[in-house]
Write an enzyme that holds these catalytic residues in place. Structure first.
Site, mmCIF file in Angstrom:
data_model
loop_
_atom_site.group_PDB
_atom_site.id
_atom_site.type_symbol
_atom_site.label_atom_id
_atom_site.label_comp_id
_atom_site.label_asym_id
_atom_site.label_seq_id
_atom_site.Cartn_x
_atom_site.Cartn_y
_atom_site.Cartn_z
ATOM 1 N N SER A 148 -5.920 -44.282 -5.107
ATOM 2 C CA SER A 148 -6.166 -43.642 -6.396
ATOM 3 C C SER A 148 -6.256 -42.121 -6.224
ATOM 4 O O SER A 148 -5.280 -41.498 -5.803
ATOM 5 C CB SER A 148 -7.418 -44.261 -7.029
ATOM 6 O OG SER A 148 -7.488 -43.943 -8.393
ATOM 7 N N ASP A 224 -3.152 -53.074 -13.173
ATOM 8 C CA ASP A 224 -4.073 -51.959 -12.954
ATOM 9 C C ASP A 224 -4.380 -51.308 -14.303
ATOM 10 O O ASP A 224 -3.476 -50.845 -14.998
ATOM 11 C CB ASP A 224 -3.371 -50.978 -12.007
ATOM 12 C CG ASP A 224 -4.249 -49.835 -11.540
ATOM 13 O OD1 ASP A 224 -5.064 -49.346 -12.348
ATOM 14 O OD2 ASP A 224 -4.092 -49.429 -10.388
ATOM 15 N N HIS A 257 -6.815 -52.566 -9.831
ATOM 16 C CA HIS A 257 -7.051 -51.276 -9.153
ATOM 17 C C HIS A 257 -8.116 -51.384 -8.054
ATOM 18 O O HIS A 257 -8.476 -50.382 -7.443
ATOM 19 C CB HIS A 257 -7.521 -50.267 -10.221
ATOM 20 C CG HIS A 257 -7.427 -48.825 -9.826
ATOM 21 N ND1 HIS A 257 -6.223 -48.176 -9.648
ATOM 22 C CD2 HIS A 257 -8.378 -47.879 -9.569
ATOM 23 C CE1 HIS A 257 -6.442 -46.905 -9.308
ATOM 24 N NE2 HIS A 257 -7.738 -46.704 -9.254
#
Lengths: 278, 278
Positions: A148, A224, A257
């Site tokens: 991320s 996600d 995620h």
């Protein structure tokens, strides 16, 4: 530079350790984690994978949840996990989870009140590797990966420092911070309003002219929550294609995620980096 | 009995899920985690490993830190992780970490104020498997394992219910609660002062007469802070020898009481249980 050991636990016959040290880059005490595989010693120095974590994380999330040490032990690779920002009572902060402590975005800030400590780019690119290579039985072979915000960090740092890394990978990276709310908020705060100064911290910009082309592997879950609004992998795919930069992006139905996604595919990334160490 | 789904995340091509339900055993809402491997479906029901966690843990610790799902996915095994006690505002508690919520010790309490909710033995032995087998694509083949207080739970439950499990294992278990401070405190509170009533919850007592002898595997770190004061594996070794009960206890130099130890050896335990499913 002196290191203070915070923890030392045996894992997969190697050592999972944490240290603190006074950082000259961030002007505060920083903590990092290191996994040393069983075969690492002064006569057998091992390469290092640097892992950059995402928003709200510390040096501990990857260590506890990804399950990477098993493969690092097998392949003889160290893994170093820095924190995601400077920290402390005297370090500027923000009420949001996406700016300030836990959200350094791996940039060198030029703006008050952030610039005094938020120099995470220099910390990750130079100071931390120097410290690691001076104090542990590791070689100067390096790879870099992250998740991320940390995927953004890994991609931008590798694209700007191609001689320092042999390969780069990322899970669910922010590939185009200029074009997403997380990036716009953080880069405005850390770098100011002039978007021209943001380009050196944007993978979609940097990939246009990075040379030589490092091996690059990206993993992205298609369930996600941040895919469409923040991550936009299609932007990087388009820029890589335009630049004739070969990248592998694996997109997976049903994955989100979280670290459960990272754990599911970390083995492929560790093996990818091991393959590219000379 | 109705289940409420709390989370559902894809992992190693299977599903890592959490549910809550009203428990008739503990008379409160209980939460559990289940990993379903990719091959589990109504025409291919898979066996189940029950994992019991230790003091202060919830249904989440093993799920996040042990790395077991990778091997469960490969071998086609579900893993169910109950909580370590009843919980809630109306559930009796204690200021210590080793009694009350997070510390149910897998017994049926007979004493006020605990008996109203602390019926974890019945919950784990009967109610939870009934619920799992009625609501998920699993068979009635079961194995049981756990850590520390949960290792005590796994050993005692298996030794008392040999027809319900095909194998049992434990990491760093409390093997003789009658003879250690954690056990003495908890069993006094939950069962009262009469030590005779404690014997049915003590692996060193139960191994003397358990039949048939289930395959049993125990992992113990020798740098475990609780080894000499609380865990005392030598007591179980002595009783197993006296009873001609074959057990495998692997003792490891340098390993501690943490999930880093569990992660290092969980693969052997998952494969051990898979081998003993018919």
């Amino acid at each position: 530079m002196s290191l203070t050991q915070v923890s030392n636990v045996k894992m997969f016959d190697g050592k999972q350790q944490q240290f603190t040290h006074q950082s000259s880059s961030t002007n505060c005490v920083m903590q990092f984690a290191i996994y040393l595989p069983p075969e690492a010693n002064e006569t057998n120095k091992v390469p290092v994978l640097y892992w950059l974590s995402g928003l709200t994380c510390t040096d501990e999330n990857f260590v506890q949840k990804a399950g990477a040490q098993r493969i690092a032990a097998e392949l003889g690779m160290a893994i170093v996990c820095p924190d995601t920002s400077p920290r402390g009572e005297n370090v500027a902060n923000d009420a949001g989870y996406d700016l300030g402590q836990g959200a350094g975005f791996y940039v060198n800030s030029t703006q008050a009140p952030w610039a005094d400590h938020y120099q995470m780019y220099d910390y990750v690119v130079s100071e931390l590797p120097d410290l690691i290579e001076a104090n542990f039985p590791v070689s100067n072979q390096r790879a870099i990966s992250g998740h991320s915000m940390g995927g953004h960090g890994a991609l931008t740092i590798a694209l700007r420092n191609t001689s320092r890394y042999s390969s780069v990978s990322a899970f669910s990276p922010i590939v185009n911070p200029i074009d997403c709310p997380w990036g716009q908020k953080a880069l405005t705060a850390y770098l100011g309003e002039n978007v021209e100064t943001w380009r050196e911290y944007d993978a979609c910009e940097l990939i246009k002219q990075s040379s030589p082309q490092l091996p690059m592997l990206i993993e992205q879950g298609l369930t996600d929550n941040f895919l469409a609004g923040q991550l936009k992998p299609e932007n990087l795919i388009a820029q890589a294609k335009a630049a004739n930069y070969p990248i592998t992006i694996n997109q997976h139905n049903g994955y989100d995620h979280s670290y459960f996604f990272i754990a599911s595919f970390i083995e492929e990334h560790i093996r990818f980096h091991a393959k590219h160490f000379s």
